[in-house]
Scaffold this active site. Structure first.
Site, PDB file in Angstrom:
ATOM      1  N   ASP A 203     -19.099   4.146 -22.295  1.00  0.00           N
ATOM      2  CA  ASP A 203     -20.420   4.437 -22.829  1.00  0.00           C
ATOM      3  C   ASP A 203     -20.392   4.592 -24.342  1.00  0.00           C
ATOM      4  OD1 ASP A 203     -20.079   6.897 -20.510  1.00  0.00           O
ATOM      5  OD2 ASP A 203     -19.808   7.389 -22.635  1.00  0.00           O
TER       6      ASP A 203
HETATM    7  N1  URA Z   1     -16.195   7.853 -17.999  1.00  0.00           N
HETATM    8  C1  URA Z   1     -17.217   8.222 -18.801  1.00  0.00           C
HETATM    9  O1  URA Z   1     -17.831   9.257 -18.598  1.00  0.00           O
HETATM   10  N2  URA Z   1     -17.523   7.429 -19.814  1.00  0.00           N
HETATM   11  C2  URA Z   1     -16.875   6.299 -20.089  1.00  0.00           C
HETATM   12  O2  URA Z   1     -17.216   5.606 -21.035  1.00  0.00           O
HETATM   13  C3  URA Z   1     -15.825   5.917 -19.239  1.00  0.00           C
HETATM   14  C4  URA Z   1     -15.499   6.720 -18.188  1.00  0.00           C
END
Ligand code: URA
Length: 243
Positions: free
Chosen positions: A105
């Site tokens: 993310d």
């Molecule tokens: N878990 C998350 O919360 N965010 C990421 O980007 C990858 C794994």
């Protein structure tokens, strides 16, 4: 060199191998103008013309495998209609067709693999290959042993329990915990949501390893081509034949 039609379609990024079988069985694939439904069909990429839903399918000339240290604040997409900063802004000189494998993310940093090898990308993303995804997690408060075990055993996310994970506490200082979490899935905001569920919101999240590929000392915002050795170990972890 000839190869099975499903492998050709997977290498071209059209689908996973199993997905390619379904496309073939559905009569959506033509070979030299003829609809093919036999799964055991071979093609020679140098001579044969393969079409999917009427569009010509070709293999990339040579495949590109990249490791990027994504800084927080960049969206994992190659173009964003909302005009936000994307990983494409960091990838000047990379051939078209190279796309991110899986997601991180926007607020998360660390290792992002990008490639135009559709088959390899599908395998990394598929939980059945159990590729480790390792994250360094900084979270609020002190993670208790009971909470750590809950994270490892799995928690309900979107009505489905997460697969077993490993969590190692690296340090607890003041009102923060640093931990290393290894998961095999790639569910949306999985690490953040799991820590939230045990009462410790994540303040910083960095992916440090995907299968055998380590982030190492690649500076944030920089990328490098994978070495032959990295690619060999990755293909081996994904149970892919040596090239
Ligand atoms: N878990 C998350 O919360 N965010 C990421 O980007 C990858 C794994």
């Amino acid at each position: 060199m000839s190869m099975r039609l499903n492998r050709f379609l997977a290498r071209a990024g059209a689908a996973s191998r199993r997905g390619a079988d379904a496309l073939i069985e559905a009569g959506r694939v033509r070979l030299n103008g003829e609809t093919i439904t036999r799964l055991a069909t071979s093609v020679d990429p140098d001579r044969d013309l393969v079409e999917l839903d009427g569009a010509v399918v070709t293999l990339p000339e040579s495949l590109t495998y990249i490791a990027l240290n994504k800084p927080p604040g960049y969206v994992v997409t190659m173009s964003d209609p909302q005009g936000r900063r994307t990983v494409a802004d960091l990838l000047t000189g990379v051939p078209p067709g190279v796309v991110p494998v899986g997601r991180l993310d926007a607020g998360t940093g660390g290792l992002l693999i990008l490639t135009d090898d559709g088959e390899l990308a599908n395998r990394i993303a598929h939980p059945s290959y159990e590729i480790d995804k390792v994250y360094e997690v900084e979270a609020k408060g002190t993670l208790s042993e009971e909470e750590r075990l809950k994270l490892e055993a799995g928690l309900m996310l979107d009505g489905r329990r997460t697969a077993p994970a490993t969590v190692r506490v690296v340090s607890t200082a003041g009102a923060a915990t640093v931990a290393e979490m290894t998961i095999h899935e790639g569910r949306k905001r999985q690490v953040r949501r799991m820590f939230e569920l045990v009462g410790h919101p994540v303040t910083r999240l960095t992916r440090t390893r995907v299968g055998p590929i380590e982030l190492g000392d690649l500076p944030p915002g920089r990328w490098s081509h994978m070495s032959d050795e990295q690619l060999r170990t990755l293909r081996e972890a994904l149970k892919m034949p040596a090239e």
